[in-house]
Write an enzyme that holds these catalytic residues in place. Structure first.
Site, mmCIF file in Angstrom:
data_model
loop_
_atom_site.group_PDB
_atom_site.id
_atom_site.type_symbol
_atom_site.label_atom_id
_atom_site.label_comp_id
_atom_site.label_asym_id
_atom_site.label_seq_id
_atom_site.Cartn_x
_atom_site.Cartn_y
_atom_site.Cartn_z
ATOM 1 N N PHE A 21 -20.066 -17.140 -16.383
ATOM 2 C CA PHE A 21 -18.716 -17.321 -16.921
ATOM 3 C C PHE A 21 -18.587 -18.754 -17.433
ATOM 4 O O PHE A 21 -19.047 -19.692 -16.787
ATOM 5 C CB PHE A 21 -17.660 -17.028 -15.851
ATOM 6 C CG PHE A 21 -16.278 -16.876 -16.404
ATOM 7 C CD1 PHE A 21 -15.905 -15.704 -17.041
ATOM 8 C CD2 PHE A 21 -15.367 -17.906 -16.315
ATOM 9 C CE1 PHE A 21 -14.630 -15.556 -17.571
ATOM 10 C CE2 PHE A 21 -14.095 -17.779 -16.838
ATOM 11 C CZ PHE A 21 -13.719 -16.601 -17.465
ATOM 12 N N PHE A 56 -16.990 -17.570 -8.374
ATOM 13 C CA PHE A 56 -16.674 -16.992 -7.069
ATOM 14 C C PHE A 56 -17.908 -16.399 -6.394
ATOM 15 O O PHE A 56 -17.990 -16.368 -5.166
ATOM 16 C CB PHE A 56 -15.585 -15.922 -7.232
ATOM 17 C CG PHE A 56 -14.906 -15.555 -5.954
ATOM 18 C CD1 PHE A 56 -13.899 -16.353 -5.432
ATOM 19 C CD2 PHE A 56 -15.266 -14.410 -5.264
ATOM 20 C CE1 PHE A 56 -13.268 -16.018 -4.241
ATOM 21 C CE2 PHE A 56 -14.645 -14.069 -4.075
ATOM 22 C CZ PHE A 56 -13.641 -14.875 -3.561
ATOM 23 N N GLU A 57 -18.870 -15.949 -7.170
ATOM 24 C CA GLU A 57 -20.081 -15.333 -6.627
ATOM 25 C C GLU A 57 -21.161 -16.352 -6.252
ATOM 26 O O GLU A 57 -22.162 -16.000 -5.637
ATOM 27 C CB GLU A 57 -20.652 -14.325 -7.629
ATOM 28 C CG GLU A 57 -19.791 -13.092 -7.822
ATOM 29 C CD GLU A 57 -18.569 -13.298 -8.703
ATOM 30 O OE1 GLU A 57 -17.571 -12.586 -8.493
ATOM 31 O OE2 GLU A 57 -18.591 -14.180 -9.591
ATOM 32 N N ILE A 81 -11.969 -23.562 -15.260
ATOM 33 C CA ILE A 81 -11.010 -24.306 -16.081
ATOM 34 C C ILE A 81 -9.613 -23.774 -15.787
ATOM 35 O O ILE A 81 -9.395 -22.559 -15.808
ATOM 36 C CB ILE A 81 -11.341 -24.162 -17.582
ATOM 37 C CG1 ILE A 81 -12.764 -24.679 -17.860
ATOM 38 C CG2 ILE A 81 -10.311 -24.913 -18.435
ATOM 39 C CD1 ILE A 81 -13.292 -24.357 -19.250
ATOM 40 N N ALA A 84 -3.106 -20.562 -16.943
ATOM 41 C CA ALA A 84 -1.657 -20.526 -16.756
ATOM 42 C C ALA A 84 -1.235 -19.968 -15.398
ATOM 43 O O ALA A 84 -0.056 -20.012 -15.056
ATOM 44 C CB ALA A 84 -1.029 -19.697 -17.875
ATOM 45 N N HIS A 87 -4.693 -18.553 -10.230
ATOM 46 C CA HIS A 87 -6.065 -18.067 -10.024
ATOM 47 C C HIS A 87 -7.052 -19.232 -9.888
ATOM 48 O O HIS A 87 -7.945 -19.211 -9.043
ATOM 49 C CB HIS A 87 -6.449 -17.159 -11.198
ATOM 50 C CG HIS A 87 -7.832 -16.622 -11.144
ATOM 51 N ND1 HIS A 87 -8.197 -15.599 -10.303
ATOM 52 C CD2 HIS A 87 -8.948 -16.962 -11.825
ATOM 53 C CE1 HIS A 87 -9.480 -15.334 -10.471
ATOM 54 N NE2 HIS A 87 -9.964 -16.152 -11.392
ATOM 55 N N PHE A 112 -23.156 -29.125 -4.554
ATOM 56 C CA PHE A 112 -21.995 -28.637 -5.300
ATOM 57 C C PHE A 112 -21.981 -29.253 -6.694
ATOM 58 O O PHE A 112 -21.722 -30.444 -6.860
ATOM 59 C CB PHE A 112 -20.711 -29.001 -4.549
ATOM 60 C CG PHE A 112 -19.476 -28.373 -5.119
ATOM 61 C CD1 PHE A 112 -19.170 -27.055 -4.841
ATOM 62 C CD2 PHE A 112 -18.618 -29.094 -5.926
ATOM 63 C CE1 PHE A 112 -18.020 -26.466 -5.352
ATOM 64 C CE2 PHE A 112 -17.471 -28.524 -6.450
ATOM 65 C CZ PHE A 112 -17.169 -27.200 -6.156
#
Length: 153
Positions: A21, A56-57, A81, A84, A87, A112
């Site tokens: 992503f 998230f994975e 990033i 609006a 999340h 990280f």
């Protein structure tokens, strides 16, 4: 006695977990990490890359790779990033917690290298333009931590 990790990657085996992503950013982070590892004498054949769908994975795969005991360090690379909705906050918090937990369950350092930015411009700056390449910085940390852990052990 003082312990200090050296920045020599010779004989290190490194895993990189990278999110697909926002790949226009994560591809640059990966290039920066791999280039830095190779410049510090990590053999290309000693760099394994695992691709995950999103940030998230990342923690699950990083944990699994760290638990294998085959790697001297695991680098996590992704890009979240702000949008609006809230999340962004949930994803950033959970990824950071997950990577931290991965460090707790093995003796393999998990680094990280996930960007959490307010804008696309900030992400681009941190992926190889004005603010350097955070993938490269994560690679330097991985080499240093891998060597530090070897000294301590």
């Amino acid at each position: 006695m003082n312990f200090e990790g050296k920045l020599v990657g010779k004989d290190l085996k490194i895993a990189i977990v990278v999110s697909r992503f926002n790949d226009f950013i994560t591809t640059r982070l990966l290039e920066g990490a791999k280039d830095t590892l190779i410049r510090h004498e990590v053999e290309d054949t000693n760099i394994d890359v695992a691709y995950v769908p999103g940030a998230f994975e990342i923690p699950l795969v990083a944990k699994k790779l760290a638990q294998k005991g085959e790697y001297d360090a695991v680098i996590t690379l992704g890009c979240v990033i702000r949008g609006a909705t809230s999340h962004y906050d949930y994803v950033c918090n959970e990824v950071a917690k997950g990577v931290s937990k991965a460090n707790d369950i093995s003796d393999t350092p998990v680094i990280f290298g996930v960007l959490t930015t307010e804008s696309i411009e900030q992400a681009v700056e941190r992926a190889g333009t004005k603010a350097g390449n955070k993938g490269s910085e994560a690679a330097v940390s991985a080499i240093e931590m891998a060597n530090l852990i070897k000294q301590i052990n």
